[in-house]
Design a protein around this motif. Sequence first.
Motif, PDB file in Angstrom:
ATOM      1  N   GLY A  63       0.774  -1.236   0.000  1.00 32.41           N
ATOM      2  CA  GLY A  63       0.000   0.000   0.000  1.00 32.41           C
ATOM      3  C   GLY A  63       0.800   1.277   0.000  1.00 32.41           C
ATOM      4  O   GLY A  63       0.209   2.363   0.025  1.00 32.41           O
ATOM      5  N   ASN A  64       2.141   1.200  -0.018  1.00 22.72           N
ATOM      6  CA  ASN A  64       2.992   2.394  -0.016  1.00 22.72           C
ATOM      7  C   ASN A  64       2.664   3.304   1.164  1.00 22.72           C
ATOM      8  O   ASN A  64       2.732   4.532   1.084  1.00 22.72           O
ATOM      9  N   GLY A  65       2.356   2.675   2.302  1.00 22.01           N
ATOM     10  CA  GLY A  65       1.881   3.432   3.443  1.00 22.01           C
ATOM     11  C   GLY A  65       2.887   4.368   4.065  1.00 22.01           C
ATOM     12  O   GLY A  65       2.514   5.376   4.687  1.00 22.01           O
ATOM     13  N   ASP A  66       4.188   4.089   3.914  1.00 18.01           N
ATOM     14  CA  ASP A  66       5.182   4.957   4.541  1.00 18.01           C
ATOM     15  C   ASP A  66       5.198   6.355   3.921  1.00 18.01           C
ATOM     16  O   ASP A  66       5.740   7.295   4.514  1.00 18.01           O
ATOM     17  N   SER A  67       4.590   6.514   2.759  1.00 18.41           N
ATOM     18  CA  SER A  67       4.495   7.855   2.160  1.00 18.41           C
ATOM     19  C   SER A  67       3.308   8.638   2.731  1.00 18.41           C
ATOM     20  O   SER A  67       3.202   9.840   2.505  1.00 18.41           O
ATOM     21  N   TRP A  68       2.423   7.971   3.472  1.00 21.66           N
ATOM     22  CA  TRP A  68       1.249   8.609   4.065  1.00 21.66           C
ATOM     23  C   TRP A  68       1.396   8.870   5.558  1.00 21.66           C
ATOM     24  O   TRP A  68       0.817   9.803   6.094  1.00 21.66           O
ATOM     25  N   ARG A  69       2.114   8.022   6.254  1.00 19.35           N
ATOM     26  CA  ARG A  69       2.091   8.025   7.716  1.00 19.35           C
ATOM     27  C   ARG A  69       3.071   9.028   8.302  1.00 19.35           C
ATOM     28  O   ARG A  69       4.201   9.144   7.845  1.00 19.35           O
ATOM     29  N   TRP A  70       2.629   9.732   9.346  1.00 18.82           N
ATOM     30  CA  TRP A  70       3.563  10.536  10.145  1.00 18.82           C
ATOM     31  C   TRP A  70       4.268   9.626  11.138  1.00 18.82           C
ATOM     32  O   TRP A  70       3.820   8.514  11.426  1.00 18.82           O
ATOM     33  N   ILE A  71       5.376  10.112  11.682  1.00 19.34           N
ATOM     34  CA  ILE A  71       6.099   9.278  12.632  1.00 19.34           C
ATOM     35  C   ILE A  71       6.931  10.152  13.568  1.00 19.34           C
ATOM     36  O   ILE A  71       7.452  11.198  13.169  1.00 19.34           O
ATOM     37  N   ALA A  72       7.009   9.730  14.816  1.00 20.45           N
ATOM     38  CA  ALA A  72       7.789  10.460  15.820  1.00 20.45           C
ATOM     39  C   ALA A  72       9.262  10.071  15.723  1.00 20.45           C
ATOM     40  O   ALA A  72       9.602   8.932  15.384  1.00 20.45           O
ATOM     41  N   LYS A  73      10.111  11.017  16.035  1.00 23.54           N
ATOM     42  CA  LYS A  73      11.554  10.801  15.946  1.00 23.54           C
ATOM     43  C   LYS A  73      12.009   9.657  16.848  1.00 23.54           C
ATOM     44  O   LYS A  73      12.905   8.879  16.476  1.00 23.54           O
ATOM     45  N   ASP A  74      11.378   9.539  18.028  1.00 22.47           N
ATOM     46  CA  ASP A  74      11.833   8.518  18.973  1.00 22.47           C
ATOM     47  C   ASP A  74      11.425   7.099  18.567  1.00 22.47           C
ATOM     48  O   ASP A  74      11.753   6.145  19.257  1.00 22.47           O
ATOM     49  N   ARG A  75      10.725   6.973  17.446  1.00 22.98           N
ATOM     50  CA  ARG A  75      10.361   5.645  16.950  1.00 22.98           C
ATOM     51  C   ARG A  75      11.224   5.220  15.770  1.00 22.98           C
ATOM     52  O   ARG A  75      10.920   4.245  15.081  1.00 22.98           O
ATOM     53  N   LEU A  76      12.285   5.980  15.535  1.00 18.38           N
ATOM     54  CA  LEU A  76      13.227   5.670  14.458  1.00 18.38           C
ATOM     55  C   LEU A  76      14.648   5.735  14.999  1.00 18.38           C
ATOM     56  O   LEU A  76      14.925   6.412  15.993  1.00 18.38           O
ATOM     57  N   THR A  77      15.541   5.034  14.320  1.00 14.80           N
ATOM     58  CA  THR A  77      16.954   5.211  14.631  1.00 14.80           C
ATOM     59  C   THR A  77      17.401   6.563  14.093  1.00 14.80           C
ATOM     60  O   THR A  77      16.703   7.217  13.306  1.00 14.80           O
ATOM     61  N   GLU A  78      18.586   6.997  14.486  1.00 15.00           N
ATOM     62  CA  GLU A  78      19.087   8.292  14.039  1.00 15.00           C
ATOM     63  C   GLU A  78      19.223   8.326  12.517  1.00 15.00           C
ATOM     64  O   GLU A  78      18.846   9.321  11.867  1.00 15.00           O
ATOM     65  N   SER A  79      19.740   7.257  11.935  1.00 13.14           N
ATOM     66  CA  SER A  79      19.904   7.231  10.483  1.00 13.14           C
ATOM     67  C   SER A  79      18.554   7.187   9.771  1.00 13.14           C
ATOM     68  O   SER A  79      18.375   7.817   8.728  1.00 13.14           O
TER      69      SER A  79
END
Length: 548
Positions: free
Chosen positions: A149-165
């Motif tokens: 569904g190519n959902g990552d182009s739609w979803r917002w995300i918080a910084k603390d839920r990702l690695t730094e890179s």
Amino acid sequence: MHMRFLWTTLIVLAVHTLSAQNYDWNHLPVIQRPIFKNDTVDIKNYGAVAGGITLNTKAIDAAIRDCNSHGGRVVLIPAGLWLTGPIVLRSNVNLHIDRAAILQFTDDKDQYPIVAGNWEGHPAARCQSPISGTDLENIAITGGGIIDGNGDSWRWIAKDRLTESEWKHKVASGGVVTEDGKTWFPSAKSLKGFRTKDAGWLKPGMTPADFEDIRDFLRPNLLVLANCKKVLLDGTTFQNSPAWCLHTLLCEDLTVNDVHVRNPWNAANGDGIDVESCRRVLIANSTFDAGDDGICVKSGRDEEGRKRGRPTEEMIVRNNIVYRAHGGFVIGSEMSGGARNIFVSDCSFIGTDIGLRFKTVRGRGGIVEKIYVKNISMRNIVHQAVFLDMYYFAKPPSIADIYSGAVKEDIPPVSEATPIFRNIHISNIICDGAEEGIFVRGLPETNIRDIQLSDMVLKTDKGAEIIEAQNIGLKNIRLITADTSRPVVYVENSSDLHFDDIQYNAGADLLFSINGNKCANIHVASTDRSKAVHDAAFNYGATNDALK
């Protein structure tokens, strides 16, 4: 060549003589499956081009329309990478995804018009789902391929839920970062929608066109089927959904078999499957890895759900695996139309936040009853193994504050907006690792009642809590708790409880903590109470005669 989608009709009673209350493990609901003609048409014959560059929306739509007009056939998505916009299914069509095929939905949001839909039980404006169908009969999506569904182009995300890179890569891709630098949004429209109260709700006099300024916020569910009959999803992988992955609404005779749902763990609203106000459902042999709840039962929200009055019922869930998700098997919290006659068995939950998660809150209304669960294995559960809570996202005052007079407990009168949990049976549960084994909490105006829990081995930090409940039975429960300083069983303002053969760690500081003046008729049998340092403690108005 494509034998998977050739089905024969199940033998079904001409007259459905089993009344709702007569279902049991020996008389389960019978779900009809669709059947299709043997003819198969290839989307390449309608001009589709593989490679991930050409947009094949028109070619796929032409194939589906043609098959529908000829009484139904199989539409083949052959091996290859196929880029497309939204697909609308039609009756008597089986969309078959070849094992070597990827059906990739475009990240061009202009391809997804705003339409009238439904979100979390409310009428809502949404961008058109990648795959949808309304008022259809005899439809299927089959085959071992992948729908993305190519959902990552739609979803917002918080910084603390990702690695730094990962965060640096996300910011470099475009979009908007909030002023505090903590959250990434795909666009300014998405951020505006996030900050708008009741964003997308279709209120009287509003149309989908009124929401153009927040269109990117109106993330679609990957698959939405509404008011459809005889539906089959079999063998396919559904992944990377913009919001919920699979959403079936007001459907009958739905079969989900050998389906694989894959969403990132940090996908906002990334539910696996949400079955809403559906009747006769089978979910079997499938695997879910979700960003929110795994297998979820819903039936509308608050007044809208009660007016709809359509419970999810006659549902079988068996032989499934749920990996990381907020809940393995879930009912609620949008369950205002009710849920009943649901049978869950032989499932595994690994790494979910909660195992069995039943949730509601004041204002929902609706009755959840006749729920039967057995043979569930769990490992590395973050919070509770078994969780039934009528204070979802609400916080009741503490019994200490009420007892001291620091807070006056506000108990509203019972009304149609008061939810009810009753007649729930859960047995043969194994959990290796969780914060807590059992958590049951009702409302003071309407207790959770008639819950039977039996034959469990729960290796957890804490044991069991039972709050504002009546007629709760725990039989043959082994609570292996790491924190022996806590009471093995905590009871608050509950009555007619039956503890039979409760096993626990020798040397536990306290076996029963009984709290509140509404505690009464708490019976204990076949339990060695001498292994605890202290047998029972009575607090906040509870008296010794509450414990039998």
